[in-house]
Design a protein around this motif. Structure first.
Motif, mmCIF file in Angstrom:
data_model
loop_
_atom_site.group_PDB
_atom_site.id
_atom_site.type_symbol
_atom_site.label_atom_id
_atom_site.label_comp_id
_atom_site.label_asym_id
_atom_site.label_seq_id
_atom_site.Cartn_x
_atom_site.Cartn_y
_atom_site.Cartn_z
ATOM 1 N N GLY A 39 0.728 -1.199 0.065
ATOM 2 C CA GLY A 39 -0.038 0.073 0.071
ATOM 3 C C GLY A 39 0.618 1.276 0.035
ATOM 4 N N GLY A 40 2.030 1.179 0.952
ATOM 5 C CA GLY A 40 2.659 2.491 0.622
ATOM 6 C C GLY A 40 3.305 2.652 -0.459
ATOM 7 N N ALA A 42 2.419 1.902 -3.371
ATOM 8 C CA ALA A 42 1.452 2.228 -4.395
ATOM 9 C C ALA A 42 1.188 3.727 -4.115
ATOM 10 C CB ALA A 42 0.112 1.305 -4.457
ATOM 11 N N MET A 43 0.903 3.938 -3.006
ATOM 12 C CA MET A 43 0.475 5.443 -2.819
ATOM 13 C C MET A 43 1.604 6.573 -3.333
ATOM 14 S SD MET A 43 -2.466 5.721 -1.639
ATOM 15 C CE MET A 43 -3.295 4.130 -2.159
ATOM 16 N N GLU A 44 2.906 5.819 -3.127
ATOM 17 C CA GLU A 44 3.788 6.871 -3.358
ATOM 18 C C GLU A 44 3.956 6.779 -5.057
ATOM 19 O OE1 GLU A 44 8.748 6.799 -3.363
ATOM 20 O OE2 GLU A 44 7.585 5.534 -1.736
ATOM 21 N N MET A 46 1.446 6.529 -7.145
ATOM 22 C CA MET A 46 0.380 7.263 -7.573
ATOM 23 C C MET A 46 0.518 8.835 -7.419
ATOM 24 S SD MET A 46 -3.066 5.078 -6.052
ATOM 25 C CE MET A 46 -3.188 3.468 -6.291
ATOM 26 N N ALA A 47 1.389 9.299 -6.260
ATOM 27 C CA ALA A 47 1.787 10.461 -5.938
ATOM 28 C C ALA A 47 2.782 10.936 -7.207
ATOM 29 C CB ALA A 47 2.274 10.691 -4.759
ATOM 30 N N SER A 53 -2.689 6.017 -12.031
ATOM 31 C CA SER A 53 -3.603 5.631 -10.583
ATOM 32 C C SER A 53 -4.182 4.372 -10.685
ATOM 33 C CB SER A 53 -3.846 6.349 -9.912
ATOM 34 O OG SER A 53 -5.340 7.090 -10.595
ATOM 35 N N ARG A 57 -3.542 0.914 -8.886
ATOM 36 C CA ARG A 57 -4.698 0.354 -7.939
ATOM 37 C C ARG A 57 -4.794 -1.010 -8.388
ATOM 38 N NH1 ARG A 57 -8.431 3.948 -8.607
ATOM 39 N NH2 ARG A 57 -7.498 5.546 -7.154
#
Length: 84
Positions: A39-40, A42-44, A46-47, A53, A57
């Motif tokens: 999750g971390g 993927a969030m990075e 996406m940012a 994204s 996801r």
């Protein structure tokens, strides 16, 4: 010292049941750490690239499901050891 306390606690239950309980705990911890890292990351990602994204996801969900499946199999094996 800790090992001797654990062995004394498991004297009536049996060492295999203690091993199964510890194995299930390690499987759950490993799955939690793995899904957190997925999750971390993927969030990075996406940012950094918001336009990707949707693909990120989808890949994150697939990877998290695979990690969760491995953890579930490990817990089932530990429970089989515990009850059989």
């Amino acid at each position: 010292m800790l090992l001797s306390v654990l062995l004394q606690a498991a004297a009536g239950v049996g060492i295999s049941k203690l091993g199964a309980a510890i194995g299930a705990g390690i499987a759950v911890l490993g799955a939690g750490i793995g899904i957190g890292k997925i999750g971390g990351a993927a969030m990075e990602a996406m940012a950094r690239q918001p336009e990707a994204s949707g693909d990120l996801r989808m890949n994150m969900i697939i990877a998290a499901a695979l990690v969760e499946g491995v953890a579930l199999i490990a817990i089932v094996v530990c429970l089989l050891t515990l009850f059989l």
